[in-house]
Design an enzyme around this catalytic site. Structure first.
Site, PDB file in Angstrom:
ATOM      1  N   SER A  74      -4.205 -15.451   6.609  1.00 44.36           N
ATOM      2  CA  SER A  74      -4.066 -15.057   5.200  1.00 44.36           C
ATOM      3  C   SER A  74      -3.471 -13.676   4.990  1.00 44.36           C
ATOM      4  O   SER A  74      -3.190 -13.289   3.850  1.00 44.36           O
ATOM      5  CB  SER A  74      -5.432 -15.125   4.502  1.00 44.36           C
ATOM      6  OG  SER A  74      -5.782 -16.455   4.235  1.00 44.36           O
TER       7      SER A  74
ATOM      8  N   LYS B  81      -0.502 -13.416   2.813  1.00 48.15           N
ATOM      9  CA  LYS B  81      -0.551 -13.235   1.358  1.00 48.15           C
ATOM     10  C   LYS B  81      -0.138 -11.822   0.935  1.00 48.15           C
ATOM     11  O   LYS B  81       0.131 -11.594  -0.252  1.00 48.15           O
ATOM     12  CB  LYS B  81      -1.945 -13.550   0.836  1.00 48.15           C
ATOM     13  CG  LYS B  81      -2.374 -15.013   1.029  1.00 48.15           C
ATOM     14  CD  LYS B  81      -3.733 -15.274   0.415  1.00 48.15           C
ATOM     15  CE  LYS B  81      -4.155 -16.727   0.578  1.00 48.15           C
ATOM     16  NZ  LYS B  81      -4.866 -16.994   1.830  1.00 48.15           N
TER      17      LYS B  81
ATOM     18  N   SER C 230      -9.141 -14.691  -1.277  1.00 48.11           N
ATOM     19  CA  SER C 230      -8.107 -15.195  -0.371  1.00 48.11           C
ATOM     20  C   SER C 230      -7.802 -16.668  -0.628  1.00 48.11           C
ATOM     21  O   SER C 230      -7.620 -17.452   0.299  1.00 48.11           O
ATOM     22  CB  SER C 230      -8.532 -14.991   1.092  1.00 48.11           C
ATOM     23  OG  SER C 230      -7.432 -15.146   1.961  1.00 48.11           O
TER      24      SER C 230
END
Length: 400
Positions: free
Chosen positions: A80, A83, A140
């Protein structure tokens, strides 16, 4: 889809009685464990670092100076932390007024289909850009990341193409993105060094700091509680972000930023063994940085920047500028050893283009070069030809 629908209905029923908290599918070491890790990770000025991670890097957020690295150029999955790039493109769209925080985003079937960490978006459900940013930065949420990607670029595929273009622009030479949220996918790779580059970039967007420092928030009128996956927000003095990540391929990861005495550092940890260890590793690197380095100001003598003479131009001189930091991270005790050298071409020949390099400012600490920054022309100057010459002569005569 029927199974997922049933699960969502069960969650909805539960939330009527108890608001629930959304966590990323990552290790969730408790605050007491994190605090203990922080204490154990204190690093003295003379201690060597031992990092529980496959790859790691510690950099100064302003200049990018590397203070520590371990396998920093080894490509691997980053989960993640992907991101961070998604957030960069969303921030750019906001700053260009292409979108606004109040814009309403309708979740697609594709966004709904995401697994892993999520806020359980339903197809057709509407949330604002502001709400989706909270979901991405705090919980997230993979579905929220895809919803934002589709809203900004029309499709996730086009958004991912923009992610890769931005990565190339930032010099992320070992990075390839395949999706907007970091779920494991063949060929979706980056490195600790490249992650530090995009971490530095996202911190340039002041708005994002309002989101990456949120500890707890809520969506859907309080039905969905969000708790930040970055537990260092509650345990590390001066923490300013940024993002965690965990998948089976990536392992347990974090890119963490913190500021003390106006010096902001970024610690990237990839492939740690568990959540507790990743935060301990990031803490150890940050402590090492704050123990061994300090911020030093450099003051450039403005009298060195006199206009450059231009030959054969419609004007005879050109102003110029240099874009460089006013402070540099140096070893503690070496602030007085910071120096610089200005090298500028004494004469330019027209034509001159605004942005054209005309020299450089080189910064040194105790004789070692810290960085070189281009000095550029601030104006366009045409070369005099027969027509321009007569025009200038005519103007001069009529103004006598």
């Amino acid at each position: 889809m029927a199974v997922k629908k049933t699960i969502c209905l069960l969650f909805a029923a539960i939330t009527l009685l108890f608001p629930f908290t959304v966590f990323a599918s990552e290790g969730t070491a408790g605050e007491e464990e994190i605090s203990a890790s922080v204490e154990a990770a204190e690093v003295s000025a003379n201690a060597s670092l031992s990092i529980d991670a496959t790859a790691a890097i510690l950099v100064d957020s302003t200049t990018g100076r590397v203070l520590y690295e371990k396998n920093a150029d080894s490509p691997r999955a980053i989960a993640s932390i992907t991101k961070v790039m998604t957030l960069i493109l969303v921030m750019e769209a906001l700053e260009k007024n292409a979108i606004s925080l109040d814009d309403k985003v309708t979740a697609s079937e594709h966004a709904y289909s995401m697994g892993g960490s999520q806020i359980w978006l339903e197809p057709g459900e509407v949330m604002t850009v502001d709400e989706l940013l909270k979901a991405v930065c705090v919980a997230s949420a993979n579905d929220a990341a895809v919803a934002l990607a589709e809203f900004v670029s029309g499709s996730e595929d086009e958004f991912v193409a923009e992610m890769n273009r931005k990565a190339a622009e930032l010099g992320m030479v070992n990075t390839t993105f395949k999706n907007s949220n970091g779920l494991d996918e063949e060929g979706h790779m980056s490195t600790a060094r490249d992650v530090s580059l995009m971490s530095r970039e996202i911190l340039k967007h002041e708005l994002v700091r309002n989101y990456i420092t949120i500890w707890i928030d809520e969506l859907r009128g309080g039905e969905t509680q969000l708790t930040n996956t970055n537990k260092m927000l509650r345990s590390y003095n001066g923490i300013t972000g940024i993002k965690t990540g965990t998948t089976s391929k990536a392992g347990v990861c974090v890119t963490a930023s913190a500021v003390r005495d106006n010096m902001e550092l970024i610690a990237v940890v990839l492939g740690s063994s568990d959540s507790k260890s990743r935060f301990a590793a990031a803490t150890a690197m940050l402590n090492y940085g704050f123990s061994n380095y300090e911020l030093a100001e450099i003051k450039i003598d403005g009298t060195l920047f006199t206009p450059v003479r231009v030959k054969c131009g419609e004007t005879q001189s050109c102003e110029y500028a240099v874009d460089m930091p006013s402070h540099f991270v140096v070893d503690k005790g070496q602030a007085d050893k910071l120096s610089y050298e200005v090298v500028i071409e004494p004469t330019l020949e027209a034509p001159v283009t605004a942005g054209q390099t005309v020299g450089a400012v080189k910064v040194f600490c105790d004789g070692s070069e810290m960085g070189s920054y281009d000095v550029t022309a601030s104006c366009d100057i045409r070369k005099i030809d027969f027509g321009i010459g007569w025009s200038l002569l005519f103007d001069a005569l009529t103004n006598m």
